[in-house]
Design a protein around this motif. Structure first.
Motif, PDB file in Angstrom:
ATOM      1  N   THR A   1       2.888  -9.202  -2.157  1.00 22.10           N
ATOM      2  CA  THR A   1       2.706  -8.724  -3.322  1.00 22.10           C
ATOM      3  C   THR A   1       2.843  -7.182  -3.650  1.00 22.10           C
ATOM      4  O   THR A   1       2.969  -6.683  -4.637  1.00 22.10           O
ATOM      5  CB  THR A   1       1.969  -9.349  -4.240  1.00 22.10           C
ATOM      6  N   VAL A   2       2.598  -6.559  -2.366  1.00 18.56           N
ATOM      7  CA  VAL A   2       2.394  -5.054  -2.705  1.00 18.56           C
ATOM      8  C   VAL A   2       3.505  -4.469  -2.241  1.00 18.56           C
ATOM      9  O   VAL A   2       3.971  -4.512  -1.033  1.00 18.56           O
ATOM     10  CB  VAL A   2       1.104  -4.899  -2.052  1.00 18.56           C
ATOM     11  N   THR A   3       4.194  -3.186  -2.896  1.00 21.57           N
ATOM     12  CA  THR A   3       5.211  -2.464  -2.422  1.00 21.57           C
ATOM     13  C   THR A   3       4.848  -1.107  -2.108  1.00 21.57           C
ATOM     14  O   THR A   3       3.951  -0.399  -2.877  1.00 21.57           O
ATOM     15  CB  THR A   3       6.183  -2.277  -3.445  1.00 21.57           C
ATOM     16  N   GLY A   4       5.118  -0.387  -0.993  1.00 25.90           N
ATOM     17  CA  GLY A   4       4.509   0.612  -0.784  1.00 25.90           C
ATOM     18  C   GLY A   4       2.961   0.813   0.031  1.00 25.90           C
ATOM     19  O   GLY A   4       2.467  -0.300   0.002  1.00 25.90           O
ATOM     20  N   PRO A   5       2.775   2.021   0.409  1.00 26.23           N
ATOM     21  CA  PRO A   5       1.429   2.084   1.153  1.00 26.23           C
ATOM     22  C   PRO A   5       0.221   1.980   0.037  1.00 26.23           C
ATOM     23  O   PRO A   5      -0.328   2.953  -0.368  1.00 26.23           O
ATOM     24  CB  PRO A   5       1.377   3.418   1.574  1.00 26.23           C
TER      25      PRO A   5
ATOM     26  N   SER B   1       6.028  -2.796   6.887  1.00 27.13           N
ATOM     27  CA  SER B   1       5.470  -3.902   7.692  1.00 27.13           C
ATOM     28  C   SER B   1       4.029  -3.956   7.603  1.00 27.13           C
ATOM     29  O   SER B   1       3.243  -4.299   8.292  1.00 27.13           O
ATOM     30  CB  SER B   1       5.831  -3.644   9.237  1.00 27.13           C
ATOM     31  N   ALA B   2       3.686  -4.030   6.156  1.00 28.84           N
ATOM     32  CA  ALA B   2       2.171  -4.107   5.772  1.00 28.84           C
ATOM     33  C   ALA B   2       1.678  -5.537   6.239  1.00 28.84           C
ATOM     34  O   ALA B   2       2.241  -6.578   5.921  1.00 28.84           O
ATOM     35  CB  ALA B   2       1.927  -3.992   4.351  1.00 28.84           C
ATOM     36  N   VAL B   3       0.496  -5.193   6.803  1.00 28.86           N
ATOM     37  CA  VAL B   3      -0.114  -6.586   7.347  1.00 28.86           C
ATOM     38  C   VAL B   3      -1.554  -6.569   7.262  1.00 28.86           C
ATOM     39  O   VAL B   3      -2.083  -5.430   6.993  1.00 28.86           O
ATOM     40  CB  VAL B   3       0.358  -7.022   8.890  1.00 28.86           C
ATOM     41  N   ALA B   4      -2.383  -7.645   7.406  1.00 28.62           N
ATOM     42  CA  ALA B   4      -3.877  -7.580   7.404  1.00 28.62           C
ATOM     43  C   ALA B   4      -4.129  -8.415   8.584  1.00 28.62           C
ATOM     44  O   ALA B   4      -3.564  -9.467   8.874  1.00 28.62           O
ATOM     45  CB  ALA B   4      -4.301  -7.873   5.986  1.00 28.62           C
TER      46      ALA B   4
END
Length: 608
Positions: free
Chosen positions: A429-433, A404-407
């Motif tokens: 576009t980013v997978t993983g931490p 659930s990566a957000v900014a």
């Protein structure tokens, strides 16, 4: 102080008569102008009493004393007011008001125009005001135009040009709004008679105009000119409606000026009300900035003189909260204790208090704006910026192990949060931490869109993170050709280090620095905004995904379960028999097996 001793030695030679006195410095500049009933006693008081600090400074600068004897106290008051206006001495009362108050101008020309203006020109025109309400002035002008149909054009009318037929009627004539003096349909004598009536209305003497119109209406009626009589009646109705909007007191209060006062440490605030035939026809408020320690009675006498001159008042009675030290000849002063006059004084005093609070509020706002400007200037110097950072944006990433990566992007305008401009970003576009790649994506998306929409870019961009996150942000700015067009910095959390692109040595700001406090506020606000979004997204995902992933369980079944039990957590906890009563034996078995295989009950109490 030899000069002060010299001035003091001249006091005994001053006459015991009314007049004005002037303290002059060594360069011949007038420092202060004062009025007095007795020049000897008033000037002598400067050297026999303990004076305030400002008065002592003024006396220390004084090198000479000049005086002028006048016939009476009223003349002293008027002369003092005139000299203060002319020379504006440094230590005299400073009159502070809005120089753009509207006035009604009756132009000095053939067939005069009547209009609203904010500019007073010395061309012989007649000015009436000032007024504190533009809508009130427009209402009055509308009444005047409906009553008298005066011209609004700026044609250079005179008897010869009209006789020569140089002009043609305009649309206003055809609409019935003008009597067409441009082609001689009304002569100048009759037109000027209308202007005299207009002046009476502006001064508040509506009764005289009403009496004239009533007589005219009766004459037309007696002559069986009923259409003309009806037109006059409509004008009388207009006047009645206009008067109904005015504050009415006892009509026995005929022609009175009322002054209400309010004070603070350095100013006196005065509201003036003009009463004519029982109606409040004009109000006006001013602030008097007191520069020396002066008695309130002296300040009031100055204010009364100044305001009456401004509004061209000739009222024979003045209502005041206390007696001024010097009074105008031929005018009755009163301090009413009861009745309608007392109510008027209370009204003026309340309005003076409201005016004081309004001025103080505006002063506080100006002080806040000035403080903000100083803070931004300090920030510009600390961060070596070419311009003030009036528009700042700050970015922060939020995720747990890449899920659930957000900014978040928060925006500050003039050092304060602009909440409506805050923005969330879902990382696409980013997978993983990968915080670095996430920051690169978000910066690119944000400023690519701003460029496409031709929006104004911020002067400062703050990245929540150290050198790595900052380098990623700079990559996107370089790709967009924005390097050098805005300042970008990174802030590392542990030691509050400020990093600049291409510089491995951080900047350490004083922990009490306003620059650091603003940057910390930005960083904390971005973190809060991002975390709240991230929590909501995670919670939504967990609460929906467990049921969504069970084969054979569709949207209707999921909706039925959530409606019955309230949450996925409660669905997972209920016995199989209870599930069967809602969705049937087959689906209940599938759901129970799915939860047992996952061995997971949704939890919302983890930290971000």
């Amino acid at each position: 102080m030899p000069e002060k001793d010299t001035i003091k030695s001249t006091v005994s030679g001053l006459p015991d008569k009314p007049g004005i006195y002037q303290f002059i410095d060594a360069s011949g500049t007038i420092l202060y102008v004062g009025k007095a009933r007795s020049l000897r006693k008033r000037v002598g008081s400067y050297f026999t009493k303990n004076q305030s600090g400002k008065t002592q400074v003024m006396l220390s600068r004084a090198a000479d004393l000049r005086h002028m004897v006048v016939d009476n106290e009223s003349d002293a008051l008027l002369l003092e007011n005139s000299l203060i206006k002319k020379h504006q001495p440094r230590y005299n009362i400073l009159l502070k008001d809005d120089k753009t108050y509207p006035w009604i101008c009756i132009k000095n020309e053939h067939f005069p125009r009547v209009f609203l203006t904010r500019r007073l020109i010395s061309d012989g025109s007649s000015y009436h005001g000032p007024y504190t309400s533009v809508p009130a002035v427009r209402t009055l002008l509308e009444l005047i135009r409906q009553l008298f149909q005066i011209r609004t054009c700026s044609l250079p009318l005179n008897n010869r040009s009209i006789a020569d037929g140089k002009f043609k009627v305009c649309l206003e004539y055809h609409l019935g709004n003008c009597k067409a003096p441009c082609i001689g349909l009304i002569n100048e004598e009759e037109y000027n008679h209308q202007i005299d009536k207009i002046k009476q209305i502006i001064k508040g003497d509506v009764g005289a105009v009403t009496g004239h119109l009533e007589g005219l209406m009766k004459r037309y009626a007696s002559e069986l000119k009923f259409e003309e009589a009806q037109k006059i009646k409509e004008k009388l109705d207009l006047i009645a409606r206009y008067r109904s909007k005015s504050l009415i007191v006892n009509t026995s209060v005929r022609n009175v000026d009322v002054f209400g006062c309010s004070h603070d440490e350095s100013s006196m605030f005065i509201t003036y009300m003009k009463i004519v035939s029982g109606a409040v026809v004009q109000t006006y408020s001013i602030e008097l900035k007191i520069r020396l320690e002066e008695e309130k009675e002296s300040v009031l006498s100055t204010a009364v003189t100044e305001i009456r001159q401004r509004v061209s008042s000739d009222s024979p009675e003045i209502i005041v909260p206390y007696m001024p030290d010097i009074m105008i000849d031929g005018v009755k002063y009163s301090i009413p204790q009861r009745g309608d006059r007392h109510k008027l004084l209370e009204l003026a005093t309340r309005n003076a208090a409201f005016f004081r609070l309004e001025r103080q509020k505006k002063a506080a706002e100006r002080s806040k704006e000035n403080r903000t400007g100083r803070n931004l200037e300090k920030m510009m110097r600390d961060l070596h910026m070419p311009v003030l950072p009036t528009h700042i944006e700050c970015f922060d990433n939020s995720n747990i192990q890449g899920e659930s990566a957000v900014a978040a992007c928060v925006v500050f305008r003039n050092g304060r949060p602009s909440n409506r401009e805050y923005r969330h970003f879902n990382i696409r576009t980013v997978t993983g931490p990968d915080d670095f790649a996430s920051m690169e994506e978000v910066i690119y998306r944000r400023y690519k869109r701003m460029l496409d929409e031709e929006r104004t870019l911020p002067q400062l961009v703050v990245i929540d993170g150290g050198k790595g996150q900052l380098s990623s942000a700079v990559k996107s700015l370089d790709a967009l050709g924005l390097r050098g067009r805005l300042t970008v910095i990174g802030i590392a959390k542990k030691l509050e280090e400020i990093y600049f692109p291409g510089d491995s040595v951080p900047l350490y700001l004083d922990k009490n620095s306003i620059t650091l406090k603003i940057i910390q506020h930005l960083r904390n606000e971005a973190h809060r905004f991002g975390i709240n979004f991230h929590r909501g997204k995670r919670s939504s995902k967990m609460n929906s995904s467990l049921l969504d992933e069970i084969p054979g369980i569709g949207e209707k079944t999921k909706e039925l379960l959530l409606k019955k039990f309230g949450s996925v957590k409660k669905v997972a906890a209920v016995p199989a028999e209870e599930l069967e009563s809602v969705v049937g034996k087959k689906k209940a078995a599938i759901i129970t097996a799915a939860f047992q295989n996952h061995n997971t009950i949704p939890r919302n109490d983890y930290n971000s």
